[in-house]
Write a protein that holds these residues in place. Structure first.
Motif, short mmCIF file in Angstrom:
data_model
loop_
_atom_site.label_atom_id
_atom_site.label_comp_id
_atom_site.label_asym_id
_atom_site.label_seq_id
_atom_site.Cartn_x
_atom_site.Cartn_y
_atom_site.Cartn_z
N GLU A 17 40.15 73.25 -80.41
CA GLU A 17 41.39 72.28 -81.03
C GLU A 17 42.56 73.03 -81.80
OE1 GLU A 17 38.20 75.02 -83.17
OE2 GLU A 17 38.63 73.08 -82.00
N HIS A 18 42.89 74.20 -81.55
CA HIS A 18 44.38 75.04 -81.92
C HIS A 18 45.20 74.96 -80.84
CE1 HIS A 18 42.63 75.98 -85.76
NE2 HIS A 18 41.56 76.65 -84.89
N GLY A 19 44.24 74.50 -79.44
CA GLY A 19 45.86 74.52 -78.48
C GLY A 19 45.43 75.73 -77.40
N HIS A 20 44.97 76.43 -77.83
CA HIS A 20 44.55 77.17 -77.35
C HIS A 20 42.87 77.82 -75.72
CE1 HIS A 20 44.58 78.98 -80.90
NE2 HIS A 20 46.11 79.66 -80.51
N ARG A 21 44.10 78.44 -74.80
CA ARG A 21 42.99 78.32 -73.68
C ARG A 21 41.94 79.27 -73.31
NH1 ARG A 21 47.96 77.21 -69.24
NH2 ARG A 21 48.46 78.99 -70.43
N PHE A 22 41.14 79.22 -73.18
CA PHE A 22 39.90 79.30 -72.54
C PHE A 22 39.49 80.09 -71.35
CE2 PHE A 22 40.70 79.86 -77.12
CZ PHE A 22 40.05 80.46 -77.90
N LEU A 23 38.83 80.81 -70.74
CA LEU A 23 38.09 81.46 -69.31
C LEU A 23 37.15 81.93 -69.79
CD1 LEU A 23 38.56 81.01 -66.01
CD2 LEU A 23 39.14 82.98 -66.63
N HIS A 49 34.53 79.86 -80.21
CA HIS A 49 35.54 78.90 -79.95
C HIS A 49 34.48 78.10 -79.57
CE1 HIS A 49 38.60 82.49 -80.13
NE2 HIS A 49 37.49 82.74 -79.41
N ARG A 50 35.51 76.82 -80.23
CA ARG A 50 35.22 75.38 -79.34
C ARG A 50 35.87 74.35 -79.13
NH1 ARG A 50 33.03 73.56 -85.38
NH2 ARG A 50 34.34 71.47 -85.92
N LYS A 51 35.14 74.19 -77.64
CA LYS A 51 36.09 73.16 -77.17
C LYS A 51 36.29 72.25 -77.16
CE LYS A 51 33.63 73.09 -72.77
NZ LYS A 51 33.55 73.55 -71.28
#
Length: 152
Positions: A17-23, A49-51
């Motif tokens: 929700e903050h625009g951060h990307r996660f792999l 972290h919530r998608k």
């Protein structure tokens, strides 16, 4: 052995929700994907972290190449996108507890799903990388010709 598949499975690349990307690899290993000044950085993180939005998902291969004629001698991460795999270089490997932040080199190379999966099962014999050098030299010659033609 020139090709060692260190890991493979399913991956998910998403934005929170903050625009951060996660792999996320196999639902277990979480990495923040941060755009650095020169190239992206993968940083170990936890799973809290919530998608918000899926960016990409599919199969992944984490492969180490040594004296392989087609690939640079370093760990590679291949992420499936449709019917292709995007190639990324990880000079220091994936982040670990002792080295939680690593550089990710975006190659802009894509290989067909069939070609990569077949090559990983039946790699070329070890060699000096002549094919890779010829590919680069050929693309440099083509770029020089295009530039000379457009200058006219």
């Amino acid at each position: 052995m020139p090709v060692k598949v260190k890991d493979s499975g399913k991956y998910d690349l998403f934005e929170d929700e903050h625009g951060h990307r996660f792999l996320v690899l196999d639902g277990k290993r979480w990495y923040a994907w941060i755009d650095g000044q020169r190239s992206p950085i993968l940083v170990r993180t936890d799973s809290d972290h919530r998608k918000k939005r899926d960016l990409q998902r599919g199969r992944f291969y984490f492969v180490d190449f040594m004296r392989d004629p087609k690939f640079k001698d370093m760990p590679h991460l291949f992420l499936q996108k449709g019917d292709e795999y995007q190639e990324f270089l990880l000079p220091s490997g994936l982040p670990t507890e002792s080295d939680p932040q690593v550089r990710l080199v975006v190659t802009r190379q894509a290989l067909s799903r069939r070609d990569l999966e077949s090559y990983l099962k039946h790699p070329a014999p070890p060699g000096p990388g002549e094919e890779r050098l010829r590919r680069r030299a050929g693309s440099a010659r083509r770029a020089a010709r295009r530039s000379a033609t457009s200058a006219r």
